[in-house]
Design a protein around this motif. Sequence first.
Motif, short mmCIF file in Angstrom:
data_model
loop_
_atom_site.label_atom_id
_atom_site.label_comp_id
_atom_site.label_asym_id
_atom_site.label_seq_id
_atom_site.Cartn_x
_atom_site.Cartn_y
_atom_site.Cartn_z
N SER A 1 -28.66 66.02 -13.69
CA SER A 1 -28.80 66.82 -14.70
C SER A 1 -28.02 65.99 -15.94
N SER A 2 -27.83 65.28 -15.40
CA SER A 2 -27.41 64.08 -16.86
C SER A 2 -28.05 63.79 -17.53
N GLY A 3 -29.61 63.06 -17.30
CA GLY A 3 -30.63 62.84 -17.54
C GLY A 3 -30.57 61.94 -17.26
N PRO B 1 -20.98 68.97 -28.38
CA PRO B 1 -19.80 70.24 -29.64
C PRO B 1 -18.58 70.23 -29.38
N ALA B 2 -17.78 70.63 -27.72
CA ALA B 2 -16.26 70.74 -27.40
C ALA B 2 -15.52 69.81 -27.93
N GLU B 3 -16.00 67.88 -28.90
CA GLU B 3 -15.55 67.61 -28.49
C GLU B 3 -13.90 67.08 -27.72
N ARG B 4 -14.84 66.39 -26.18
CA ARG B 4 -14.28 66.23 -25.47
C ARG B 4 -15.16 65.07 -24.14
N TRP B 5 -14.38 65.34 -23.01
CA TRP B 5 -14.74 64.87 -22.33
C TRP B 5 -15.13 66.04 -20.99
N ASN B 6 -16.25 65.84 -19.94
CA ASN B 6 -16.61 66.25 -19.23
C ASN B 6 -17.36 65.78 -18.28
N TRP B 7 -16.70 66.43 -17.04
CA TRP B 7 -17.12 65.92 -15.59
C TRP B 7 -18.43 66.92 -15.51
N ILE B 8 -19.69 65.96 -15.40
CA ILE B 8 -20.30 67.95 -14.83
C ILE B 8 -21.06 66.99 -13.47
N HIS B 9 -20.67 68.68 -13.08
CA HIS B 9 -20.29 69.67 -11.33
C HIS B 9 -21.87 68.61 -10.43
N GLY B 10 -21.49 68.19 -9.54
CA GLY B 10 -22.78 68.16 -8.30
C GLY B 10 -22.57 66.88 -7.85
N ASP B 11 -23.42 66.06 -7.16
CA ASP B 11 -24.10 65.10 -6.50
C ASP B 11 -23.79 63.30 -6.88
N TYR B 12 -22.44 62.79 -7.33
CA TYR B 12 -23.14 62.02 -7.76
C TYR B 12 -23.55 60.42 -6.53
N ARG B 13 -24.45 59.93 -7.04
CA ARG B 13 -25.07 58.55 -5.98
C ARG B 13 -23.91 57.31 -5.92
N VAL B 14 -23.31 57.08 -5.44
CA VAL B 14 -22.15 55.91 -5.48
C VAL B 14 -22.87 54.21 -4.67
N LYS B 15 -23.27 53.53 -5.91
CA LYS B 15 -23.44 52.79 -4.36
C LYS B 15 -22.21 50.98 -5.39
N VAL B 16 -22.81 50.45 -3.72
CA VAL B 16 -21.86 49.35 -3.60
C VAL B 16 -21.94 48.16 -3.24
N GLY B 17 -21.94 47.24 -4.57
CA GLY B 17 -22.96 46.01 -4.11
C GLY B 17 -22.02 44.50 -4.07
#
Length: 734
Positions: free
Chosen positions: A664-666, A703-719
């Motif tokens: 959803s972040s695009g 619009p809200a002038e603040r940081w926001n953390w989208i709910h959902g599934d974040y893919r973590v990649k380590v390398g």
Amino acid sequence: MRSRFFLTMIIISSVVSIAAQEKPAPRPWMSPQLSPDQRADLVVRQLTLSEKIQLVHGIGWGPLRPGDPVPPDNNGGAGEVQGIRRLGIPSLQQADSAVGVRMAAAQSRYATLLPSVLGAAASWDVKAAHLYGDVIGRELRAQGYNQSIGGGVNLARDPRNGRLFEYPGEDPLLAGVTVGHVIQGIQANKIMADIKHYAFNDQETGRTVVDVHISKQAAHESDLLAFELGIRIGQPSSVMCSYNKVEGDWSCENKWLLNDVLKGEWKFSGFVVSDWEATHSTTKAALAGLDMEMPGAQFFGTPLEDAVHRGKVPQARLDDMVHRLLRSMFAAGVIDHPSSPRQVVDPFRGRDDAQHIEEESIVLLKNDRGALPLLADSLHRIVVIGAHADVGVLSGGGSAQVDAPGGNAISPDKPTKWGEAVYFPSSPLRCIRQHAPNAQVSFDAGTDLAAAVQAARGADIVLVFADQYMSEGGDAPTLALPGNQNALIAAVAKANPHTFVVLETGNPVSMPWLDDVQGVLEAWYPGIGGGQAIANVLFGTVNPSGKLPITFPRSEKDLPHPRIFGMTYNTPANGGLPEHWVSEEKTASFPADYTEGVRFGYKWFQSEHKQPLFPFGFGLSYTHFTYDDLQIDSDKKQVHFRVRNDGQRSGTEVAQAYVQLPPSSGEKFMRLSGWGRVTLAPGASQQVTVQLEPLALASWDEPAERWNWIHGDYRVKVGRSSADIALSGHLMMQ
Ligand code: BGC
């Protein structure tokens, strides 16, 4: 009797009044028991209007412009603000010190040249960054300064920017963390530090007139984030606003940048100092949040005093400017611990520190068939070619130019000038000879292609040194190495298959000869210990561990903006010839539309599916590391995994954790969100825990002038790099 009494009284009372006169007035602000803010308030109450004005501007160009007046107490740096002696407030003695203390030669002083900041960022080592600042801080103190005006953290939006060597790369997290620790190292010496150039001073072409356009969201998630992290970690005394405009307003009178973001959102309590002649107004600048004009008094001298008299600038705003300066001086310790007496800088300690940082910064880019490290005993004839490697290593120019001991190593008898490449006396050739005492090691300047080819033929190995001089005030029009160096490397590689290239560049460069050489090492501007560090890596005394803090593109065509905004180099008028390092002073403003937003560097290459020459985070080692056992703690935002050294040598791995935001972040790219640095003996393994930076996972809600953390599934990649992912998992954001 009576007259004797009076006489005695007169004597007593005059003794008392002399004693009263001699007793210094109490200075309650000198009590370290009080907070810096309380101490500053007490001083502000004592100041007259003209004393306040004196504290918010410099003394003029002083030692920077020969012939300009210099006050008697001046220390020889780029800036001075006169203190208030009657109250025990010392003058501010500011020195440019991006990669070491500048302007030492004029005072017959010595200063250590560190590797470029871009190089230091390639170490991904916060201890090395702290040490970097420590060298600068202790040498400033020894030389009688009390403020550093380095701390460049402008992101590498364009890999051709002339000042990239002063900046820590293209990623906001790596850049902010690196500069934050440099600042900590400086301030550990009770020296005030600075962060600059705020903000979006991302090119030198037309830097005083270019008008940057960027959305507030993209701004917060990119360039501003680097500043935010650097300020949070380092707590510098000052922020230097930049020459350029942002959304139509000069940075130094830009209310959004100064009052809203810096002082509002980030609660920055230090002072804002203008870049040199970057102030453009009195009332507008003062009301927008500028606290100090440098280097002179054109707007913040008498015109500011008038504006306060006429009520255009409230008295409270002037008091706030002065308060910010004084509280920073108390907080940094420059009032309680003045930088006197002076000392002789320890050049040996400085050189060792510079060498250590460089050894962690060198990036091994190519090593065909494990040809490196070199085995001295098997080499009979080594040929070293180019880049004055017989005498020294290159340094960057402009206000980051450190003076070379003994003068420019390639022309010691001539005084050095602004815009001229300066080499430091750390000879790679000499250090290579020390590593291979039984080999015949010869040098060819590389200026005559035929002679270089002739020298290279039949040698066991050829080491071609190639360099690129960069400086404030101009950009590189292309990614090509300047002069005949590409042709030289191609010709030598054709004549001898055992050709290795050592780069001393300010910026990423293209490598049309890459397939034809056996190895490539990026040494940046290597600093005063550079010759030793390069030789130590070539011969394996040091196992390279540096990783690129910036993408190396194949060609300008792959960049978000193939041409630098406002650069007119390639026109029929100048024959269409791209010159190296084009200095362009423009008078008419022109726009720079950052249509790419946050997508520059690796984010651009990933989302556009373009192949770089070398990806962000890339760097080889003489050993090999494997990864396993990934565990993700979504609540604590921690990533755990195991790294094993699978090779034959001990080595250091920089294990990188990237995160891709939910669909959803695009966003179609990963964000560097943390890293771990581990040193392992052959066969050893270690559990690594990486704490992810919350802001690296956040989106700016405009619009809200603040940081926001989208709910959902974040893919973590380590390398091992942004393009070499070993482990993947999921982080759930509730
Ligand atoms: C540079 C600054 C520097 C100042 C003082 C300006 O030209 O942009 O980085 O601190 O000069 O030398």
